[in-house]
Design a protein around this motif. Sequence first.
Motif, short mmCIF file in Angstrom:
data_model
loop_
_atom_site.label_atom_id
_atom_site.label_comp_id
_atom_site.label_asym_id
_atom_site.label_seq_id
_atom_site.Cartn_x
_atom_site.Cartn_y
_atom_site.Cartn_z
N VAL A 340 0.84 -1.19 0.00
CA VAL A 340 0.00 0.00 0.00
C VAL A 340 0.88 1.24 0.00
CG1 VAL A 340 -1.88 1.20 1.16
CG2 VAL A 340 -1.73 -1.29 1.30
N VAL A 343 2.36 1.72 -3.48
CA VAL A 343 1.34 2.17 -4.44
C VAL A 343 1.10 3.67 -4.25
CG1 VAL A 343 -1.11 2.06 -5.03
CG2 VAL A 343 0.20 -0.05 -4.80
N ASP A 344 0.95 4.05 -2.99
CA ASP A 344 0.77 5.47 -2.69
C ASP A 344 1.95 6.29 -3.19
OD1 ASP A 344 -1.73 5.58 -1.51
OD2 ASP A 344 -0.98 5.00 0.46
N TYR A 347 2.03 6.72 -7.00
CA TYR A 347 1.12 7.75 -7.51
C TYR A 347 1.52 9.15 -7.06
CZ TYR A 347 -1.93 4.51 -9.88
OH TYR A 347 -2.42 3.60 -10.76
N ILE A 351 1.49 10.90 -10.61
CA ILE A 351 0.47 11.91 -10.92
C ILE A 351 1.11 13.26 -11.26
CG2 ILE A 351 -1.51 13.23 -10.00
CD1 ILE A 351 -2.39 10.72 -8.55
N VAL A 354 2.96 12.96 -14.72
CA VAL A 354 2.10 12.95 -15.92
C VAL A 354 1.48 14.33 -16.12
CG1 VAL A 354 -0.03 12.02 -16.89
CG2 VAL A 354 1.61 10.49 -15.78
N LEU A 355 0.89 14.86 -15.05
CA LEU A 355 0.21 16.16 -15.19
C LEU A 355 1.21 17.27 -15.48
CD1 LEU A 355 -2.39 15.82 -12.33
CD2 LEU A 355 -2.82 15.67 -14.79
N ILE B 138 -6.51 -0.46 -15.17
CA ILE B 138 -6.20 -0.36 -13.73
C ILE B 138 -7.49 -0.28 -12.92
CG2 ILE B 138 -5.21 1.15 -11.96
CD1 ILE B 138 -2.95 0.08 -13.42
N ALA B 166 -6.03 2.19 -2.89
CA ALA B 166 -5.12 3.33 -3.06
C ALA B 166 -4.93 3.64 -4.54
CB ALA B 166 -3.78 3.03 -2.38
N ALA B 167 -4.69 2.57 -5.33
CA ALA B 167 -4.45 2.77 -6.76
C ALA B 167 -5.71 3.29 -7.44
CB ALA B 167 -4.02 1.45 -7.39
N ALA B 170 -6.15 6.99 -6.57
CA ALA B 170 -5.11 7.84 -7.16
C ALA B 170 -5.28 7.91 -8.68
CB ALA B 170 -3.73 7.31 -6.80
N GLU B 171 -5.59 6.76 -9.27
CA GLU B 171 -5.79 6.70 -10.70
C GLU B 171 -6.99 7.58 -11.12
OE1 GLU B 171 -3.52 4.82 -12.48
OE2 GLU B 171 -4.43 5.71 -14.26
N VAL B 173 -8.01 10.27 -9.59
CA VAL B 173 -7.56 11.67 -9.53
C VAL B 173 -6.78 12.01 -10.79
CG1 VAL B 173 -6.05 13.26 -8.31
CG2 VAL B 173 -7.56 11.75 -7.01
N LEU B 174 -5.88 11.10 -11.15
CA LEU B 174 -5.06 11.31 -12.34
C LEU B 174 -5.96 11.43 -13.58
CD1 LEU B 174 -2.34 11.44 -13.76
CD2 LEU B 174 -2.28 8.94 -13.78
#
Lengths: 380, 392
Positions: A340, A343-344, A347, A351, A354-355, B138, B166-167, B170-171, B173-174
């Motif tokens: 977990v 994964v956090d 991202y 995120i 990418v943005l 995903i 979590a993924a 987050a995904e 949001v992305l």
Amino acid sequence: MTSRRCALAGLVGVALVLLLAPHTVLAQAPEPNNEECLACHGNPGMSTTLISNEELPLSVDPALFGASVHAQSGVACVDCHNNISTFPHPHLSAADRRDVTLQLYSACKTCHSDKYDQELDSVHGRALAGGNVNAAVCTDCHNPHTQGRLREKGTGLLVAEARLAIPQTCARCHSAIYEQYRTSVHGAALIGDPAQGMPGGNPDVPTCIDCHGVHSIEDPTTDAFRLKSPALCAACHADPQRMDKYGLSTAVMSTYVADFHGTTVTLFEKLSPDAQTNKPVCFDCHGVHDIQRVDDPQKGLQVKENLLHTCQKCHPGATANFPDSWLSHYIPDPQRNSLVYYVDLFYKIFIPAVLGGMGVFVLTDIVRRLIERRKGAKPQ
Amino acid sequence: MNPQARYQRFHWTQRVEHVLLILSFTTLAVTGLAQKYASAGVSQAILRALGGIENARTIHHVAAALMMFEAIYHLVGTGYKVIVRRSRMSMLPTLKDMGDALQALLYNVGLRKQRPQGDRYTFEEKAEYWALIWGTAIMALTGFMMWNPIATTHLLPGQVIPAAKAAHGAEAVLAVLAIILWHMYGVHLKRFNKSMWIGTMTEEEMIHEHPLELADLKAGTAQIAQDRKTLRRRRLAYFPTAGILAASMLVGLVYFVSYEKTAIETVPPAVDVPIYSPQTPTAVPTAAPHVAATSEPADAAPAALTWEDTIGPLLAKQCVMCHGPVNPASGLSLASYQTALAGGAGGPGVVPGAPAMSRLVVVQSAGAHPGQLTPDVLSMLKAWIEAGAPEK
């Protein structure tokens, strides 16, 4: 003196007369004093037989009464037993012992009207109004002949001994629950449990009233109570001052709310506080009165089999891996719940990357187009 | 340039996909982000408007199923173009896209003279398409895990469920931010691109956006020519196969949404012992007999049986409230030895040696007198009178 002051003085005068008048009347009335009552009722073994054939003891121990807060504050027997002023006493109309109590307890409201009114609206008061004569009334918890001072004068804080005695008071009617509480992590710390090596007297653990309240005790079986119960636990368990002493995490509430179960319960509480949800609250997993330490071999949730068993109460199909889907109030870190955590982390980087990349294209494109427009160049 | 010419970009079957995507994506985003950020006021307003969290979850699940349906639809449509029509796989990323992206950036900052020349799909469009594919994959995978946690943890460690959550969040949001930034800018702000709604582009638009494709179209090399016979043969093979595959995927979708019953639907009982379980004997406010038994009068018994030592104090305590020296009831005062002997209206209180003639004994033996003496005390009183009622 202005007329307003005159009026004020007049009002104060009237108020004083009104305040003092009943006392003056009491003092003048030929009512028996406590010594007169105790002359007979102070004798042991006095009793009478009621219609129900129950024996009603009529003795009051003068020593215990003398030490009570009522005797100390100068309350007269006849202040409560206000139908008695002479001998022979009026005929006792109560059918049985419970009836005696129910006839007498309303006298408490003369002095304790706030508590009396709170009690009327409580789970006990409602049960009584609904016809359950066993529901607790004032005198079931507070023996008016022996009740000592409960709160310190001035500070209003519960007297330590009084606090320790609370569970025994509730146990009079809720003995099975008391038996659970007595050996729980909270009860053992308060009452003491030699089997657990607990000395008792711990001022931090909750007694019955810390969760249920006094007088205005709410029905704890309602959906509304269930929804707000996590806040009850969090009042202590999210308080660092209390928890640090025992090395307990104060993130229990925030981690619960962050999870599926806690999110749902919190939303229910905010959006529809009277609605029912079966998503678990603290006590569904940890127990209500029989809460044990998390490392308790039989019930502690740190023991995997115990946790699985707990999950299965609501998730009958759950197997060995399932309990790990609950993070056990831990905030993911590289050691615990590392998947977990990573994964956090992924991202957290992915995120913005990418943005940010998109942002660079978009921003430079906007700038380029603005420049082209200003130059009057034909946009491509 | 022919201002009347229109070039098809999206067949109606593709435009339908776009509508399905808008519906499912927006619904998922609104109901999902409101759950992810449940403590925010706006989330709670949304959830309240949707009829609560459980309703919002159901709506989220329905929208998820719709998106999965759209994914199956897209696979069948893409398969048709690739397998039957042998269209160029113009959506696949190529090295040219990397070059185009770099060129676009360099052009924007003034280091190149020209924008990159777009083919059927520009690098921006490909980036968005593949981002959507990645995101959908995903979301479907992690969504399945959360939807079916018991099935998932049969095979995988429990921790994948919170990791999936979590993924998934987050995904989401992305995806939402990317749509706002990339899609809104690319097809709404930069140039309002209506082709996904009307299906075609004008020649001028084609020159700006897809000059390479336009050149191919004009040269007749955009689509490899297919003879009717071959097409029919391929269709005959493709439709049944794709139909079976699509049907099995739809069955998979139903399995996805209804596979497991994760939790019970009742509320587990909180307390498993009787709530009302009174202790016996039930406490009453009056003193329990054993408390009183230890107090004075019982202890007084062994003292000498005289007025001064025993009887006097006993009667003083119990009787003189009424039978006192001042205004005694029935004229009887038990305050002193003499007045006790003298008695009152009913006769002498105590007749030494004769308990049966003593008013005190007579009245008390009848019972129900206020200040009723206990049988023990009464027999003590009798014994004292029989012994001649000694004063000292």
